[in-house]
Scaffold this motif. Structure first.
Motif, mmCIF file in Angstrom:
data_model
loop_
_atom_site.group_PDB
_atom_site.id
_atom_site.type_symbol
_atom_site.label_atom_id
_atom_site.label_comp_id
_atom_site.label_asym_id
_atom_site.label_seq_id
_atom_site.Cartn_x
_atom_site.Cartn_y
_atom_site.Cartn_z
ATOM 1 N N HIS A 1 -4.422 2.652 2.905
ATOM 2 C CA HIS A 1 -4.332 3.252 1.564
ATOM 3 C C HIS A 1 -4.824 4.695 1.599
ATOM 4 N N SER B 1 -3.097 -3.384 -3.298
ATOM 5 C CA SER B 1 -3.004 -3.810 -1.900
ATOM 6 C C SER B 1 -4.364 -4.209 -1.349
ATOM 7 N N ASP C 1 1.508 0.761 -4.514
ATOM 8 C CA ASP C 1 0.311 1.382 -5.072
ATOM 9 C C ASP C 1 0.521 2.860 -5.365
ATOM 10 N N ALA D 1 0.824 -1.211 0.000
ATOM 11 C CA ALA D 1 0.000 0.000 0.000
ATOM 12 C C ALA D 1 0.860 1.264 0.000
ATOM 13 N N TYR E 1 -5.169 0.051 -6.621
ATOM 14 C CA TYR E 1 -5.640 -0.561 -5.371
ATOM 15 C C TYR E 1 -5.231 -2.032 -5.287
#
Length: 177
Positions: free
Chosen positions: A93, A59, A52, A48, A57
């Protein structure tokens, strides 16, 4: 082949999580403390933070997939780890977008993810009657030792993984170049 690195590492971590209790000294393994290996979650925090982008997305998708795999292999109730890992990584995130990417933020986000995921697991297991541990015992005998043990794991991985994950992200994802 490079796109398979992250899922392969996650799969290996799922396997080793089951063996983690055997790696502990007998004094700790047989004590009143419950240490839960959340190595997959710790690696998902790496993904994350360092893999990413703002609009990818991976993760979160991996969190749901490997959370379900952990449910199937190790847990007695399907969906508990899938849900808790998914929510925890979604929160990480989101927080990652407002925080700088550095070592201290990685530690903070890992503590946040482990606390959130393990707390959700405890809450769900309490609601469905799998556990009857009271909150203070959970906090002192399970959550704090779990956080410390998984932070140690995270610290051991940092020198090995950070640069590789950043490089894989640059190679595989479009960084607007």
């Amino acid at each position: 082949m490079k796109k398979a690195y992250l899922p392969l590492i996650l799969l290996v971590l799922v396997i080793f999580e089951g063996l983690a209790i055997n790696l502990l000294p007998k004094e700790i393994a047989l004590s009143d403390y419950l240490i839960i290996a959340h190595w997959v979650l710790a690696f998902l925090v790496y993904i994350a933070v360092y893999y990413d982008l703002e609009d990818t997305y991976y993760s979160i998708v991996y969190a749901f997939m490997f959370g379900l795999l952990i449910d199937v292999v190790y847990a007695g109730v399907l969906g508990v780890y899938m849900f808790s890992y998914g929510i925890a990584i979604y929160a990480v995130h989101g927080l990652r977008k407002i925080l700088h990417r550095n070592f201290y933020v990685l530690l903070l986000l890992c503590v946040t993810a482990i606390t959130l995921a393990d707390g959700l697991i405890y809450l769900m297991y309490t609601v469905i009657g799998v556990t009857d541990m009271i909150w203070s015992d959970y906090l002192l005998r399970r959550l704090l030792p779990t956080i410390l043990a998984n932070l140690l794991f995270l610290l051991l991985l940092f020198p090995l993984l950070k640069k590789r994950i950043v490089r894989w992200s640059e190679e595989q994802l479009d960084h607007g170049n």
